[in-house]
Scaffold this active site. Structure first.
Site, PDB file in Angstrom:
ATOM      1  N   LYS A 119      37.686  65.268  47.190  1.00  0.00           N
ATOM      2  CA  LYS A 119      36.611  66.145  47.653  1.00  0.00           C
ATOM      3  C   LYS A 119      35.541  65.387  48.424  1.00  0.00           C
ATOM      4  CE  LYS A 119      37.122  70.401  45.486  1.00  0.00           C
ATOM      5  NZ  LYS A 119      37.875  70.663  44.278  1.00  0.00           N
ATOM      6  N   LYS A 207      47.068  70.031  47.171  1.00  0.00           N
ATOM      7  CA  LYS A 207      47.211  71.248  46.363  1.00  0.00           C
ATOM      8  C   LYS A 207      46.473  72.411  47.016  1.00  0.00           C
ATOM      9  CE  LYS A 207      43.291  71.410  43.280  1.00  0.00           C
ATOM     10  NZ  LYS A 207      43.033  72.839  43.486  1.00  0.00           N
ATOM     11  N   LYS A 210      40.703  76.621  46.389  1.00  0.00           N
ATOM     12  CA  LYS A 210      39.912  77.730  46.919  1.00  0.00           C
ATOM     13  C   LYS A 210      38.759  77.264  47.788  1.00  0.00           C
ATOM     14  CE  LYS A 210      38.307  78.658  42.314  1.00  0.00           C
ATOM     15  NZ  LYS A 210      37.454  77.503  42.037  1.00  0.00           N
TER      16      LYS A 210
HETATM   17  P1  ATP Z   1      38.111  74.188  44.205  1.00  0.00           P
HETATM   18  O1  ATP Z   1      38.684  73.872  45.533  1.00  0.00           O
HETATM   19  O2  ATP Z   1      36.866  74.969  44.283  1.00  0.00           O
HETATM   20  O3  ATP Z   1      38.020  73.014  43.279  1.00  0.00           O
HETATM   21  P2  ATP Z   1      40.453  75.043  42.817  1.00  0.00           P
HETATM   22  O4  ATP Z   1      41.406  75.927  43.513  1.00  0.00           O
HETATM   23  O5  ATP Z   1      40.792  73.618  42.654  1.00  0.00           O
HETATM   24  O6  ATP Z   1      39.087  75.237  43.555  1.00  0.00           O
HETATM   25  P3  ATP Z   1      39.269  75.159  40.195  1.00  0.00           P
HETATM   26  O7  ATP Z   1      38.242  76.195  39.892  1.00  0.00           O
HETATM   27  O8  ATP Z   1      38.851  73.769  40.474  1.00  0.00           O
HETATM   28  O9  ATP Z   1      40.153  75.703  41.407  1.00  0.00           O
HETATM   29  O10 ATP Z   1      40.312  75.157  39.046  1.00  0.00           O
HETATM   30  C1  ATP Z   1      40.540  76.291  38.237  1.00  0.00           C
HETATM   31  C2  ATP Z   1      41.813  76.125  37.457  1.00  0.00           C
HETATM   32  O11 ATP Z   1      42.917  76.332  38.336  1.00  0.00           O
HETATM   33  C3  ATP Z   1      42.000  74.749  36.862  1.00  0.00           C
HETATM   34  O12 ATP Z   1      42.593  74.924  35.605  1.00  0.00           O
HETATM   35  C4  ATP Z   1      42.939  74.077  37.805  1.00  0.00           C
HETATM   36  O13 ATP Z   1      43.707  73.094  37.174  1.00  0.00           O
HETATM   37  C5  ATP Z   1      43.797  75.234  38.267  1.00  0.00           C
HETATM   38  N1  ATP Z   1      44.305  75.006  39.621  1.00  0.00           N
HETATM   39  C6  ATP Z   1      43.566  74.787  40.722  1.00  0.00           C
HETATM   40  N2  ATP Z   1      44.327  74.642  41.800  1.00  0.00           N
HETATM   41  C7  ATP Z   1      45.612  74.773  41.371  1.00  0.00           C
HETATM   42  C8  ATP Z   1      46.870  74.726  42.011  1.00  0.00           C
HETATM   43  N3  ATP Z   1      46.951  74.518  43.312  1.00  0.00           N
HETATM   44  N4  ATP Z   1      47.995  74.895  41.265  1.00  0.00           N
HETATM   45  C9  ATP Z   1      47.906  75.106  39.934  1.00  0.00           C
HETATM   46  N5  ATP Z   1      46.743  75.162  39.254  1.00  0.00           N
HETATM   47  C10 ATP Z   1      45.607  75.005  39.959  1.00  0.00           C
HETATM   48 MG    MG Z   2      39.348  72.271  41.816  1.00  0.00          MG
END
Ligand code: ATP
Ligand code: MG
Length: 341
Positions: A119, A207, A210
């Site tokens: 990040k 990965k 969001k």
């Molecule tokens: P951001 O980019 O804001 O960090 P994010 O998509 O990584 O968003 P988080 O809110 O950080 O989402 O994570 C929420 C949950 O979703 C966590 O348990 C994380 O492990 C899971 N998660 C996030 N991205 C993935 C993915 N690509 N595949 C599976 N699980 C995910």
């Molecule tokens: Mg995340």
């Protein structure tokens, strides 16, 4: 006897995507179905963690409620008395424990966090909040003595860190915290061999996230089924021209297979065998696009049926209850550290 705690949180910085759904929400909901009586289930919104990366603050409050609607639409039973849904910023002990744990955590261990490195990469002004958020996450976990933390693969390093900090504190001050289980046991508890990690459709080396700047490779749960199908059809694959599951060498195709397997609850091997002998990916893409769009149609219908009043009532009740639990843990830490008699 206190029940073992299962805890997970999803940042409310943007709409959730299919990776959040498959990697975090579904494992939790499956656990609720299986273990509703035997465990205390915490599903909280880490709202203080929403702006460790830049967001539109005018939308934050609504975004939090939106995500809670998604939990309900995904099948979380809000009536269950053992399930707690709360916002981090409404339980101030999370912030206070973070300040304390900061003093027992090391710059070196935080600098090694992959999420931070990813990040922070190429960003001019990196906030201290982004650097420190694994400690906030450790507080989220340790305040409630959470043993199981169902998250995607991207967060498992942070859970190990929370465990290390808890061990360090317990060694110095006596048994303050329950240790979250180590990685292997977490996956085992979720009936997985490894944790789910859905990849970005355009750049499958990273990965799905969001907070991705373009969102072009991300299937949001709020995407129209048509838009989502288009994103799948445009997914990056490779030039091998043979459907084969190999996350390392063929991350794009393997990701599509992962999505199809998870949405249709089918074994990867069985799916791969359907495309034996094919030299192009068109058929597979079409099947994944169909599975995704029918999943979204169904999910979005459920979302439209959610009653906000039920969500708000549950939030308020959980927040009163969680303040009691968290403040009591905080007091024991304050006493151990010499802040209170
Ligand atoms: P951001 O980019 O804001 O960090 P994010 O998509 O990584 O968003 P988080 O809110 O950080 O989402 O994570 C929420 C949950 O979703 C966590 O348990 C994380 O492990 C899971 N998660 C996030 N991205 C993935 C993915 N690509 N595949 C599976 N699980 C995910
Ligand atoms: Mg995340």
């Amino acid at each position: 006897m206190k029940k073992p705690v299962i805890l997970t949180g999803l940042r409310s910085n943007n709409d959730l995507h299919i990776g959040n759904y498959l990697g975090a929400l579904m494992p939790l909901i499956n656990m609720q179905v299986q273990h509703a009586k035997d465990y205390d289930i915490h599903l909280f919104v880490p709202d203080l963690h929403s702006f460790t990366t830049p967001i539109d603050h005018s939308k934050l409050y609504e975004q939090t409620i939106n995500n809670l609607r998604i939990y309900a639409a995904a099948g979380l039973d809000l009536d269950s008395p053992n399930t707690h849904i709360y916002r981090q910023s409404y339980v101030s002990a999370h912030s206070e424990l973070t300040v304390i744990l900061n003093c027992f955590s090391h710059m070196g261990e935080l600098s090694r966090m992959t999420q931070y490195k990813e990040k922070a990469e190429n960003k001019p002004n990196i906030s201290v909040g982004l650097f420190d958020y694994p400690i906030l996450m450790a507080s989220d976990i340790l305040l409630y003595d959470a043993q199981y933390v169902p998250v995607g693969a991207d967060q498992s390093q942070h859970i190990e860190l929370a465990r290390d900090i808890a061990i360090r504190m317990n060694n110095k001050f006596g048994d303050l915290f329950t240790l979250p289980e180590p990685e292997a046991k977490q996956a085992e508890f979720m009936s997985q061999t490894e944790r789910m990690r859905i990849r970005d459709l355009i750049t499958p080396e990273k990965k799905m996230s969001k907070s991705d700047e373009t969102g072009k490779g991300v299937i949001f749960l709020t995407d129209t089924p048509e838009a989502a199908a288009k994103k799948i059809m445009g997914a990056t694959t490779d030039s091998f021209g043979e459907v084969h599951y190999d996350k390392k060498e063929r991350p794009g195709i393997s990701n599509l297979l992962d999505i199809l397997a998870a949405l249709t609850d089918t074994d990867i091997k069985e799916i791969v065998s359907r495309y034996a002998g094919q030299t192009q990916y068109g058929e597979l893409k079409k099947d994944v696009a169909e599975a995704v769009s029918s999943f979204l149609t169904d999910f979005q219908f459920k979302l439209s049926q959610i009653d906000d009043a039920v969500i708000i009532k549950k939030l308020e009740a959980s927040e009163i209850q969680m303040n009691k639990v968290a403040n009591s843990k905080l007091l024991s830490v304050q006493k151990a550290l010499g802040l209170r008699l």
